[in-house]
Scaffold this motif. Sequence first.
Motif, PDB file in Angstrom:
ATOM      1  N   ALA A 217     -11.270  -9.273  -5.846  1.00 19.05           N
ATOM      2  CA  ALA A 217     -11.835  -8.011  -6.351  1.00 19.05           C
ATOM      3  C   ALA A 217     -12.696  -7.335  -5.295  1.00 19.05           C
ATOM      4  N   ASP A 218     -13.420  -8.128  -4.501  1.00 21.17           N
ATOM      5  CA  ASP A 218     -14.208  -7.562  -3.404  1.00 21.17           C
ATOM      6  C   ASP A 218     -13.304  -6.946  -2.344  1.00 21.17           C
ATOM      7  N   ILE A 219     -12.283  -7.684  -1.960  1.00 29.53           N
ATOM      8  CA  ILE A 219     -11.355  -7.205  -0.925  1.00 29.53           C
ATOM      9  C   ILE A 219     -10.697  -5.899  -1.371  1.00 29.53           C
ATOM     10  N   ALA A 220     -10.379  -5.816  -2.665  1.00 28.26           N
ATOM     11  CA  ALA A 220      -9.738  -4.615  -3.203  1.00 28.26           C
ATOM     12  C   ALA A 220     -10.718  -3.469  -3.418  1.00 28.26           C
ATOM     13  N   GLY A 221     -12.023  -3.746  -3.231  1.00 28.31           N
ATOM     14  CA  GLY A 221     -13.025  -2.706  -3.405  1.00 28.31           C
ATOM     15  C   GLY A 221     -13.501  -2.525  -4.829  1.00 28.31           C
ATOM     16  N   ILE A 222     -13.075  -3.426  -5.741  1.00 25.06           N
ATOM     17  CA  ILE A 222     -13.432  -3.276  -7.152  1.00 25.06           C
ATOM     18  C   ILE A 222     -14.891  -3.652  -7.393  1.00 25.06           C
TER      19      ILE A 222
END
Length: 244
Positions: A217-222
């Motif tokens: 989720a962090d990598i995806a910017g969420i």
Amino acid sequence: DILERCGGYLTGQAWPDEKDIVTVMTVDRQQLYLVYVVRQWRRTGESRLVECGTVASYDDLRAYQIEKRIRDRCVWGDDGGRDTARWRQTALRMGWNVVKGEDAKSYTIQEKEGNFRQGWRRNDADPGIGTINQGRATIPIWLWARPWFLDKLYNLIIPGLGPSWMLPDDISTEYARQLKSNEQRDKRHADGSSTTYWHTTGPDHYADCELMQLVVADIAGITRKLPAKLPSAVSPPIPVPVHE
């Protein structure tokens, strides 16, 4: 309590297909089996656990992925341990992603605007490590700082201080037990100072899968803009005197 996150639905009941929803499967590799967690994410940071369980092999994992219609790029599994080359080659063949937890507190990222800290960074890994094919190719690997995401999961997400993080009402007792296997403790030093650290009290494979969900989720910017750690922990650390 983790059971307070139960959200009025049952295992297997997913949100309806919507444009802003992505389904992610994270996998914790064990010697004789694979542990998985399937969680849906909204762009707002809300998420719900759909299913969790174990399978015996990569082929079984692939069959489950296809049955649940999870995209290849949305499957993420941990690196390291035994049989690393086989795992990396399988991930490469299946189109899955490789992540690896480390003890680093954070990573310093350099950009034009300046340096900043975050809980993960991209690197390269050798899919042929330990074999005759070593050194012939590389695949991307995402390294993640375990303390950073432990702080985020246990001090922010589970206490309900971040976006809605939902569990089904019939969540298994084994899942709940493993999510409770990480404790934040206080290490006292001879000079009177103290430092906090995370201590694992038992099997925590489902917890690792949930940590990897946060990494993705962090990598995806969420969830990237959420703080990794609150100014003060929700639950006070357990004092553990240590003389140094």
